[in-house]
Design a protein around this motif. Sequence first.
Motif, PDB file in Angstrom:
ATOM      1  N   GLN A 124       0.115  25.315  37.237  1.00  0.00           N
ATOM      2  CA  GLN A 124      -0.366  26.454  36.464  1.00  0.00           C
ATOM      3  C   GLN A 124       0.015  26.328  34.990  1.00  0.00           C
ATOM      4  O   GLN A 124      -0.789  26.603  34.089  1.00  0.00           O
ATOM      5  CB  GLN A 124       0.186  27.756  37.044  1.00  0.00           C
ATOM      6  CG  GLN A 124      -0.442  28.152  38.364  1.00  0.00           C
ATOM      7  CD  GLN A 124       0.239  29.354  38.996  1.00  0.00           C
ATOM      8  OE1 GLN A 124       1.411  29.631  38.718  1.00  0.00           O
ATOM      9  NE2 GLN A 124      -0.468  30.057  39.873  1.00  0.00           N
ATOM     10  N   ALA A 125       1.246  25.881  34.742  1.00  0.00           N
ATOM     11  CA  ALA A 125       1.706  25.708  33.365  1.00  0.00           C
ATOM     12  C   ALA A 125       0.894  24.622  32.654  1.00  0.00           C
ATOM     13  O   ALA A 125       0.516  24.768  31.477  1.00  0.00           O
ATOM     14  CB  ALA A 125       3.196  25.352  33.357  1.00  0.00           C
ATOM     15  N   GLN A 126       0.625  23.530  33.364  1.00  0.00           N
ATOM     16  CA  GLN A 126      -0.169  22.448  32.774  1.00  0.00           C
ATOM     17  C   GLN A 126      -1.596  22.899  32.469  1.00  0.00           C
ATOM     18  O   GLN A 126      -2.175  22.524  31.439  1.00  0.00           O
ATOM     19  CB  GLN A 126      -0.173  21.241  33.705  1.00  0.00           C
ATOM     20  CG  GLN A 126       1.185  20.570  33.864  1.00  0.00           C
ATOM     21  CD  GLN A 126       1.114  19.372  34.787  1.00  0.00           C
ATOM     22  OE1 GLN A 126       0.141  18.625  34.789  1.00  0.00           O
ATOM     23  NE2 GLN A 126       2.161  19.182  35.585  1.00  0.00           N
ATOM     24  N   LEU A 127      -2.163  23.702  33.367  1.00  0.00           N
ATOM     25  CA  LEU A 127      -3.523  24.201  33.147  1.00  0.00           C
ATOM     26  C   LEU A 127      -3.577  25.138  31.945  1.00  0.00           C
ATOM     27  O   LEU A 127      -4.538  25.116  31.162  1.00  0.00           O
ATOM     28  CB  LEU A 127      -4.030  24.922  34.405  1.00  0.00           C
ATOM     29  CG  LEU A 127      -4.519  24.024  35.537  1.00  0.00           C
ATOM     30  CD1 LEU A 127      -4.741  24.832  36.805  1.00  0.00           C
ATOM     31  CD2 LEU A 127      -5.805  23.314  35.138  1.00  0.00           C
ATOM     32  N   GLU A 128      -2.556  25.974  31.783  1.00  0.00           N
ATOM     33  CA  GLU A 128      -2.510  26.860  30.622  1.00  0.00           C
ATOM     34  C   GLU A 128      -2.472  26.055  29.335  1.00  0.00           C
ATOM     35  O   GLU A 128      -3.159  26.374  28.356  1.00  0.00           O
ATOM     36  CB  GLU A 128      -1.276  27.767  30.709  1.00  0.00           C
ATOM     37  CG  GLU A 128      -1.430  28.908  31.705  1.00  0.00           C
ATOM     38  CD  GLU A 128      -0.201  29.808  31.720  1.00  0.00           C
ATOM     39  OE1 GLU A 128       0.661  29.644  30.815  1.00  0.00           O
ATOM     40  OE2 GLU A 128      -0.099  30.644  32.615  1.00  0.00           O
ATOM     41  N   HIS A 129      -1.670  25.011  29.338  1.00  0.00           N
ATOM     42  CA  HIS A 129      -1.530  24.183  28.147  1.00  0.00           C
ATOM     43  C   HIS A 129      -2.853  23.472  27.809  1.00  0.00           C
ATOM     44  O   HIS A 129      -3.163  23.256  26.627  1.00  0.00           O
ATOM     45  CB  HIS A 129      -0.413  23.154  28.356  1.00  0.00           C
ATOM     46  CG  HIS A 129      -0.186  22.279  27.168  1.00  0.00           C
ATOM     47  ND1 HIS A 129       0.387  22.742  25.989  1.00  0.00           N
ATOM     48  CD2 HIS A 129      -0.468  20.953  26.953  1.00  0.00           C
ATOM     49  CE1 HIS A 129       0.439  21.755  25.116  1.00  0.00           C
ATOM     50  NE2 HIS A 129      -0.061  20.655  25.667  1.00  0.00           N
ATOM     51  N   ALA A 130      -3.632  23.085  28.828  1.00  0.00           N
ATOM     52  CA  ALA A 130      -4.875  22.327  28.621  1.00  0.00           C
ATOM     53  C   ALA A 130      -6.117  23.214  28.598  1.00  0.00           C
ATOM     54  O   ALA A 130      -7.237  22.712  28.672  1.00  0.00           O
ATOM     55  CB  ALA A 130      -5.026  21.275  29.719  1.00  0.00           C
ATOM     56  N   ASP A 131      -5.924  24.550  28.499  1.00  0.00           N
ATOM     57  CA  ASP A 131      -7.040  25.500  28.539  1.00  0.00           C
ATOM     58  C   ASP A 131      -7.825  25.360  29.848  1.00  0.00           C
ATOM     59  O   ASP A 131      -9.042  25.539  29.902  1.00  0.00           O
ATOM     60  CB  ASP A 131      -7.975  25.279  27.340  1.00  0.00           C
ATOM     61  CG  ASP A 131      -8.949  26.443  27.148  1.00  0.00           C
ATOM     62  OD1 ASP A 131      -8.614  27.564  27.589  1.00  0.00           O
ATOM     63  OD2 ASP A 131     -10.034  26.228  26.602  1.00  0.00           O
ATOM     64  N   GLY A 132      -7.104  25.024  30.903  1.00  0.00           N
ATOM     65  CA  GLY A 132      -7.748  24.764  32.187  1.00  0.00           C
ATOM     66  C   GLY A 132      -8.225  26.006  32.904  1.00  0.00           C
ATOM     67  O   GLY A 132      -9.165  25.936  33.703  1.00  0.00           O
ATOM     68  N   TRP A 133      -7.606  27.173  32.605  1.00  0.00           N
ATOM     69  CA  TRP A 133      -8.018  28.388  33.308  1.00  0.00           C
ATOM     70  C   TRP A 133      -9.452  28.762  32.964  1.00  0.00           C
ATOM     71  O   TRP A 133     -10.221  29.190  33.824  1.00  0.00           O
ATOM     72  CB  TRP A 133      -7.073  29.548  32.972  1.00  0.00           C
ATOM     73  CG  TRP A 133      -5.711  29.379  33.560  1.00  0.00           C
ATOM     74  CD1 TRP A 133      -4.526  29.334  32.899  1.00  0.00           C
ATOM     75  CD2 TRP A 133      -5.398  29.206  34.946  1.00  0.00           C
ATOM     76  NE1 TRP A 133      -3.487  29.145  33.771  1.00  0.00           N
ATOM     77  CE2 TRP A 133      -3.999  29.067  35.038  1.00  0.00           C
ATOM     78  CE3 TRP A 133      -6.139  29.149  36.116  1.00  0.00           C
ATOM     79  CZ2 TRP A 133      -3.346  28.876  36.254  1.00  0.00           C
ATOM     80  CZ3 TRP A 133      -5.508  28.951  37.322  1.00  0.00           C
ATOM     81  CH2 TRP A 133      -4.131  28.829  37.386  1.00  0.00           C
ATOM     82  N   ARG A 134      -9.789  28.606  31.711  1.00  0.00           N
ATOM     83  CA  ARG A 134     -11.168  28.918  31.302  1.00  0.00           C
ATOM     84  C   ARG A 134     -12.154  27.989  32.011  1.00  0.00           C
ATOM     85  O   ARG A 134     -13.215  28.422  32.477  1.00  0.00           O
ATOM     86  CB  ARG A 134     -11.306  28.773  29.786  1.00  0.00           C
ATOM     87  CG  ARG A 134     -12.673  29.200  29.245  1.00  0.00           C
ATOM     88  CD  ARG A 134     -12.720  29.056  27.731  1.00  0.00           C
ATOM     89  NE  ARG A 134     -12.599  27.671  27.326  1.00  0.00           N
ATOM     90  CZ  ARG A 134     -13.640  26.824  27.261  1.00  0.00           C
ATOM     91  NH1 ARG A 134     -14.858  27.224  27.584  1.00  0.00           N
ATOM     92  NH2 ARG A 134     -13.457  25.568  26.890  1.00  0.00           N
ATOM     93  N   ILE A 135     -11.777  26.721  32.120  1.00  0.00           N
ATOM     94  CA  ILE A 135     -12.658  25.760  32.780  1.00  0.00           C
ATOM     95  C   ILE A 135     -12.726  26.038  34.279  1.00  0.00           C
ATOM     96  O   ILE A 135     -13.793  25.953  34.898  1.00  0.00           O
ATOM     97  CB  ILE A 135     -12.163  24.322  32.505  1.00  0.00           C
ATOM     98  CG1 ILE A 135     -12.220  24.044  30.996  1.00  0.00           C
ATOM     99  CG2 ILE A 135     -13.001  23.302  33.266  1.00  0.00           C
ATOM    100  CD1 ILE A 135     -11.633  22.718  30.582  1.00  0.00           C
ATOM    101  N   HIS A 136     -11.570  26.402  34.878  1.00  0.00           N
ATOM    102  CA  HIS A 136     -11.544  26.757  36.305  1.00  0.00           C
ATOM    103  C   HIS A 136     -12.468  27.942  36.585  1.00  0.00           C
ATOM    104  O   HIS A 136     -13.250  27.936  37.549  1.00  0.00           O
ATOM    105  CB  HIS A 136     -10.098  27.079  36.718  1.00  0.00           C
ATOM    106  CG  HIS A 136      -9.971  27.625  38.103  1.00  0.00           C
ATOM    107  ND1 HIS A 136     -10.186  26.870  39.227  1.00  0.00           N
ATOM    108  CD2 HIS A 136      -9.675  28.881  38.552  1.00  0.00           C
ATOM    109  CE1 HIS A 136     -10.008  27.618  40.307  1.00  0.00           C
ATOM    110  NE2 HIS A 136      -9.703  28.839  39.927  1.00  0.00           N
ATOM    111  N   THR A 137     -12.409  28.945  35.710  1.00  0.00           N
ATOM    112  CA  THR A 137     -13.287  30.114  35.870  1.00  0.00           C
ATOM    113  C   THR A 137     -14.753  29.710  35.734  1.00  0.00           C
ATOM    114  O   THR A 137     -15.621  30.207  36.469  1.00  0.00           O
ATOM    115  CB  THR A 137     -12.933  31.176  34.817  1.00  0.00           C
ATOM    116  OG1 THR A 137     -11.558  31.536  34.969  1.00  0.00           O
ATOM    117  CG2 THR A 137     -13.817  32.404  34.956  1.00  0.00           C
TER     118      THR A 137
END
Length: 636
Positions: A124-137
Amino acid sequence: MPLLTLDDACLAYGHVALLDHVSMQIDNGERIALIGRNGSGKSSLLRALAGTTALDDGRLWVQPGARLAYVPQEPAFDPERTIYETIAAGLGRVSQLLLAYHEAIHALAQDASPERLEQLEELQAQLEHADGWRIHTRVEQAITRFALDAEARIGTLSGGGIKRVALTQALAMEPDLLLLDEPTNHLDLDGILWLETLIRDFRGGVLVITHDRSFLDAIATRVLELDRGRLNSYPGSFAAYQERKTAELAAEAQQQARFDKFLAQEEVWIRKGVEARRTRNEGRVLRLEGLRRERAARRERLGNVELQLVRGEQSGKLVAELDGVSKGFGGRMVVRDFSCRILRGDKIGLIGPNGAGKTTLLKLILGELAPDAGRVRLGTRLEVAYFDQFRSALDEEATLAEVISPGSEYVEIGGQRKHVIGYLGEFLFAPERARSPVKSLSGGERNRLLLARLFARPANVLVLDEPTNDLDIETLELLESLLQDYAGTLFLVSHDRRFLDNVVTQSIVAEGDGVWREYAGGYEDWLAARARAERMRNESAAPAVATVAKGSPAAPVRRESGNKLSYRETQELAQLPDRITALEAEQSLIAQRLASGSIYRETPDEARALQARATLLEAELEQLMSRWEELESRTA
């Protein structure tokens, strides 16, 4: 600023120049249709623009920061991956994090240990750093938007399902430019309409290869034609392109005829020999040499496929009769209480979404599958030939000659004996390709080979399952003309709306829950009949609502079935049977006239007028039958 430019590009395979110093530009908001003959190099051009194929020469420029999404003709995915994994895998550097996070969530559901929880928190921390949440959504929204099951495995999907996944993966990237190669292949009619809407609403640029003419008319703002190595641009719709192209070809033919005539005159002059040397007109001799080089370099327009279809022995007048037929699988009803009568010469289109049961219904009609209920009666002297959309009948290792005529170098076509190499030449296969294996063919070439094999066998019943996939527009139109004139019986499964409209005389349509209904005409006629039925339902409901509104709540107005008929209504009831009989006789005559395929080619205006009259007759008969039933109920 353009999204992409191509300048002075060259690309050749062997001695054939697919791109001969071509240039093009794609601007934001453009929806460009790329068309051309099979083998002209359209897919090669698209791969070059996508960066998966290198040009032999020339320059490709893409706007800095612009994202390109490319969907090939036959997407290749790992069959063991889920839909979520497949879509996420196409999203660049963050894809591995997304896949790991998705896997960690499922693992945590099975084992909620502290180690699993710590692993999930780290991801989760890595995804936040890589703007991954927006891409996951974005991935989840795309999956939901296109009604896909995120956990379904690719290997369980149909061809249409795989194409939807490929399109979803491309759109999840939020591209600025979409490159689509035959995106309508394997999609059903609902899927094609969905794709039309998607492309029209897309804000970036689109370059799409397609031979679906209705789809072209719906989406294209510009047409690019790849013809003999040259790329020609035609602003506007596909219909506008057709008008300009017809005029251009006529002008080109006249220009080449003048050139050839002049060259022939110069050849006669030089052959005089003595006179030519006496005049010492060296300039004229040099000009002749230049004309010869120009003539040798001129690439002739590719020839047309020479299609010939032999009906074989005439079948009986009755082909098949179904009475109350039902068929189900695993508790699901595929065909429910269906009745129809099919006569020799009928050209029937089967319309319905993927999985509706079109193949099942065909097998019931042709006696290849026993119904669970009801009766099927087959006609006599039926010779059936099949065209398989998945081309499963082709042996990948067999040569083209072996596919057409196993164990012999000749084929018998309409009583005429032809060498197999010459016969393949009629389908645009060069002599040297006759010994090539099937696996070396493109999609369009495989379809041409299947058509060649199909037409090499006499048949009075043709079953064509998606014959239009990958065929170029000129071959499509030639196949249409052939089928219109075919004297046998035709069953056509196709999602090409214009092809259906131009070929079939009646349609059998899936209407859900195993219900199938017959309609006169093709796809547009069915749409018109459906709209008319909906309008009539609304109109019949409106008077009832108005009547209730006028009556008091204590004493609602209603029609009693026992009301006596007035004198006028009695006279109307007496005349109704004769009126219905006359209209049914006219309807029968129109059906017989439309059953002749030549009317669509020779007098298309008359065909359209008859189809329009048939539609009106159907509506009038429905009204008269309803009125007869109403008046009869009041005489009881």
